[in-house]
Design a protein around this motif. Structure first.
Motif, PDB file in Angstrom:
ATOM      1  N   PRO A   1     -17.552  34.856   4.558  1.00 25.65           N
ATOM      2  CA  PRO A   1     -18.712  34.780   3.972  1.00 25.65           C
ATOM      3  C   PRO A   1     -18.935  35.242   2.134  1.00 25.65           C
ATOM      4  CG  PRO A   1     -18.938  35.297   6.026  1.00 25.65           C
ATOM      5  CD  PRO A   1     -17.535  35.471   5.710  1.00 25.65           C
ATOM      6  N   GLU A   2     -17.747  36.213   2.330  1.00 23.86           N
ATOM      7  CA  GLU A   2     -17.171  36.517   1.214  1.00 23.86           C
ATOM      8  C   GLU A   2     -16.820  35.285  -0.471  1.00 23.86           C
ATOM      9  OE1 GLU A   2     -19.168  39.219  -0.706  1.00 23.86           O
ATOM     10  OE2 GLU A   2     -20.092  39.153   1.089  1.00 23.86           O
ATOM     11  N   ILE A   3     -15.806  34.895   0.574  1.00 21.04           N
ATOM     12  CA  ILE A   3     -15.028  33.791  -0.249  1.00 21.04           C
ATOM     13  C   ILE A   3     -16.038  32.627  -0.322  1.00 21.04           C
ATOM     14  CG2 ILE A   3     -12.426  32.187   0.046  1.00 21.04           C
ATOM     15  CD1 ILE A   3     -11.893  34.654   1.706  1.00 21.04           C
ATOM     16  N   GLN A   4     -16.231  32.259   0.815  1.00 22.24           N
ATOM     17  CA  GLN A   4     -17.543  30.901   0.670  1.00 22.24           C
ATOM     18  C   GLN A   4     -18.078  31.492  -0.590  1.00 22.24           C
ATOM     19  OE1 GLN A   4     -18.986  31.269   3.781  1.00 22.24           O
ATOM     20  NE2 GLN A   4     -17.493  28.960   4.740  1.00 22.24           N
ATOM     21  N   ARG A   5     -18.788  32.636  -0.933  1.00 18.01           N
ATOM     22  CA  ARG A   5     -19.988  32.555  -2.022  1.00 18.01           C
ATOM     23  C   ARG A   5     -18.987  32.872  -3.568  1.00 18.01           C
ATOM     24  NH1 ARG A   5     -21.573  37.455  -4.316  1.00 18.01           N
ATOM     25  NH2 ARG A   5     -19.592  39.099  -3.031  1.00 18.01           N
ATOM     26  N   LEU A   6     -17.877  33.624  -3.207  1.00 19.69           N
ATOM     27  CA  LEU A   6     -17.200  33.735  -4.665  1.00 19.69           C
ATOM     28  C   LEU A   6     -16.762  32.360  -5.199  1.00 19.69           C
ATOM     29  CD1 LEU A   6     -16.291  37.236  -3.711  1.00 19.69           C
ATOM     30  CD2 LEU A   6     -17.772  36.735  -5.407  1.00 19.69           C
ATOM     31  N   VAL A   7     -16.091  31.649  -4.447  1.00 18.03           N
ATOM     32  CA  VAL A   7     -14.807  30.507  -4.505  1.00 18.03           C
ATOM     33  C   VAL A   7     -15.997  29.069  -5.179  1.00 18.03           C
ATOM     34  CG1 VAL A   7     -13.123  29.266  -4.324  1.00 18.03           C
ATOM     35  CG2 VAL A   7     -13.294  31.787  -3.933  1.00 18.03           C
ATOM     36  N   THR A   8     -15.487  28.701  -5.769  1.00 12.69           N
ATOM     37  CA  THR A   8     -16.639  26.818  -5.744  1.00 12.69           C
ATOM     38  C   THR A   8     -15.689  26.140  -5.920  1.00 12.69           C
ATOM     39  OG1 THR A   8     -16.747  27.470  -8.407  1.00 12.69           O
ATOM     40  CG2 THR A   8     -18.527  28.461  -6.999  1.00 12.69           C
ATOM     41  N   THR A   9     -14.548  25.917  -5.972  1.00 15.10           N
ATOM     42  CA  THR A   9     -14.098  24.861  -5.673  1.00 15.10           C
ATOM     43  C   THR A   9     -13.033  24.104  -4.673  1.00 15.10           C
ATOM     44  OG1 THR A   9     -11.736  26.536  -6.414  1.00 15.10           O
ATOM     45  CG2 THR A   9     -12.966  25.564  -8.470  1.00 15.10           C
ATOM     46  N   PRO A  10     -12.689  23.711  -4.854  1.00 16.39           N
ATOM     47  CA  PRO A  10     -12.417  22.747  -3.435  1.00 16.39           C
ATOM     48  C   PRO A  10     -10.954  23.769  -2.666  1.00 16.39           C
ATOM     49  CG  PRO A  10     -13.131  20.748  -4.143  1.00 16.39           C
ATOM     50  CD  PRO A  10     -12.607  21.926  -5.149  1.00 16.39           C
ATOM     51  N   LEU A  11     -10.818  23.931  -1.445  1.00 11.62           N
ATOM     52  CA  LEU A  11      -9.598  24.293  -1.020  1.00 11.62           C
ATOM     53  C   LEU A  11      -8.368  24.085  -0.329  1.00 11.62           C
ATOM     54  CD1 LEU A  11     -10.493  28.296  -1.021  1.00 11.62           C
ATOM     55  CD2 LEU A  11      -8.894  27.304  -3.109  1.00 11.62           C
ATOM     56  N   SER A  12      -7.585  23.997   0.100  1.00 12.65           N
ATOM     57  CA  SER A  12      -6.933  23.775   1.125  1.00 12.65           C
ATOM     58  C   SER A  12      -6.540  24.653   2.167  1.00 12.65           C
ATOM     59  CB  SER A  12      -5.001  22.940   1.026  1.00 12.65           C
ATOM     60  OG  SER A  12      -4.759  25.110   0.191  1.00 12.65           O
ATOM     61  N   GLN A  13      -6.875  24.934   3.277  1.00 13.25           N
ATOM     62  CA  GLN A  13      -6.609  25.540   4.082  1.00 13.25           C
ATOM     63  C   GLN A  13      -5.335  26.822   4.059  1.00 13.25           C
ATOM     64  OE1 GLN A  13      -8.159  25.345   7.112  1.00 13.25           O
ATOM     65  NE2 GLN A  13      -7.243  27.925   6.752  1.00 13.25           N
ATOM     66  N   ASN A  14      -4.351  26.276   3.341  1.00  9.31           N
ATOM     67  CA  ASN A  14      -3.547  27.465   2.886  1.00  9.31           C
ATOM     68  C   ASN A  14      -3.360  28.180   1.462  1.00  9.31           C
ATOM     69  OD1 ASN A  14      -1.560  26.364   4.519  1.00  9.31           O
ATOM     70  ND2 ASN A  14       0.240  25.626   3.044  1.00  9.31           N
ATOM     71  N   GLN A  15      -4.513  27.164   0.836  1.00  9.99           N
ATOM     72  CA  GLN A  15      -5.496  28.164  -0.519  1.00  9.99           C
ATOM     73  C   GLN A  15      -6.721  29.521   0.462  1.00  9.99           C
ATOM     74  OE1 GLN A  15      -6.809  25.185  -2.533  1.00  9.99           O
ATOM     75  NE2 GLN A  15      -4.655  25.172  -3.822  1.00  9.99           N
ATOM     76  N   TRP A  16      -7.683  28.805   1.056  1.00  3.60           N
ATOM     77  CA  TRP A  16      -8.477  29.293   2.151  1.00  3.60           C
ATOM     78  C   TRP A  16      -8.118  31.074   2.647  1.00  3.60           C
ATOM     79  CZ3 TRP A  16     -13.123  30.312   2.507  1.00  3.60           C
ATOM     80  CH2 TRP A  16     -13.542  31.043   3.600  1.00  3.60           C
ATOM     81  N   ASP A  17      -6.780  30.068   3.874  1.00  7.37           N
ATOM     82  CA  ASP A  17      -5.522  31.219   4.377  1.00  7.37           C
ATOM     83  C   ASP A  17      -5.055  32.572   3.410  1.00  7.37           C
ATOM     84  OD1 ASP A  17      -6.387  30.007   6.602  1.00  7.37           O
ATOM     85  OD2 ASP A  17      -4.265  29.398   6.770  1.00  7.37           O
ATOM     86  N   ALA A  18      -4.595  32.111   2.292  1.00  8.41           N
ATOM     87  CA  ALA A  18      -4.151  33.490   0.617  1.00  8.41           C
ATOM     88  C   ALA A  18      -5.290  33.792   0.869  1.00  8.41           C
ATOM     89  CB  ALA A  18      -3.658  32.721  -0.375  1.00  8.41           C
ATOM     90  N   LEU A  19      -6.746  33.211   0.537  1.00  9.20           N
ATOM     91  CA  LEU A  19      -7.682  34.796  -0.367  1.00  9.20           C
ATOM     92  C   LEU A  19      -8.116  34.977   1.037  1.00  9.20           C
ATOM     93  CD1 LEU A  19      -9.542  31.634  -2.245  1.00  9.20           C
ATOM     94  CD2 LEU A  19      -8.665  33.437  -3.112  1.00  9.20           C
ATOM     95  N   VAL A  20      -8.402  34.807   2.211  1.00  9.20           N
ATOM     96  CA  VAL A  20      -8.770  35.648   3.247  1.00  9.20           C
ATOM     97  C   VAL A  20      -7.881  37.181   3.347  1.00  9.20           C
ATOM     98  CG1 VAL A  20      -8.861  35.493   5.783  1.00  9.20           C
ATOM     99  CG2 VAL A  20      -9.493  34.262   5.100  1.00  9.20           C
ATOM    100  N   CYS A  21      -6.398  36.344   3.371  1.00 11.17           N
ATOM    101  CA  CYS A  21      -4.915  37.538   3.358  1.00 11.17           C
ATOM    102  C   CYS A  21      -5.276  38.400   1.990  1.00 11.17           C
ATOM    103  CB  CYS A  21      -4.217  36.959   3.260  1.00 11.17           C
ATOM    104  SG  CYS A  21      -2.575  38.618   3.036  1.00 11.17           S
ATOM    105  N   PHE A  22      -6.103  38.437   1.193  1.00 14.89           N
ATOM    106  CA  PHE A  22      -6.253  38.744  -0.706  1.00 14.89           C
ATOM    107  C   PHE A  22      -7.779  39.907  -0.289  1.00 14.89           C
ATOM    108  CE2 PHE A  22      -8.160  39.593  -4.710  1.00 14.89           C
ATOM    109  CZ  PHE A  22      -7.227  39.924  -5.372  1.00 14.89           C
ATOM    110  N   THR A  23      -8.398  39.073   0.185  1.00 14.78           N
ATOM    111  CA  THR A  23      -9.534  39.711   0.798  1.00 14.78           C
ATOM    112  C   THR A  23     -10.102  40.972   1.296  1.00 14.78           C
ATOM    113  OG1 THR A  23     -10.729  37.666   0.174  1.00 14.78           O
ATOM    114  CG2 THR A  23     -12.189  39.432   1.003  1.00 14.78           C
ATOM    115  N   TYR A  24      -8.541  40.188   2.535  1.00 14.27           N
ATOM    116  CA  TYR A  24      -8.737  41.709   3.653  1.00 14.27           C
ATOM    117  C   TYR A  24      -8.118  43.003   3.498  1.00 14.27           C
ATOM    118  CZ  TYR A  24      -6.683  43.460   8.056  1.00 14.27           C
ATOM    119  OH  TYR A  24      -6.293  44.523   8.850  1.00 14.27           O
TER     120      TYR A  24
END
Length: 89
Positions: A21-44
């Protein structure tokens, strides 16, 4: 304390779900699955506050995907020391 592989995976999944939910709140651009996964890792590993205040997020939301990707290597330190490859996602 010892836990099974299944317990560890369940714990990881529960933790990861807190960051989505934090990533969804903070990121406003479309993401590929790999980009999403990288941001989950970053945020984790670094927390939503670091994502929120990062140049990485600002570049990503501006549509500068290459610039955002180039920011990841800047986040390779803890306590001022460079982390080894086994500690990265």
């Amino acid at each position: 304390m010892a836990i099974s592989k299944e317990q560890a995976e369940r714990m990881l999944l529960n933790d990861v779900q807190c960051f989505e939910p934090e990533i969804q709140r903070l990121v406003t651009t479309p993401l590929s699955q790999n980009q999403w996964d990288a941001l989950v890792c970053f945020t984790y590993n670094l927390g939503a506050a670091n994502l929120e205040s990062s140049t990485l997020r600002r570049m990503l939301n501006a549509g500068d995907y290459a610039g955002a990707a180039a920011q990841f290597p800047r986040w390779n330190k803890a306590g001022g020391k460079v982390l080894g490859p086994s500690t990265r996602c």
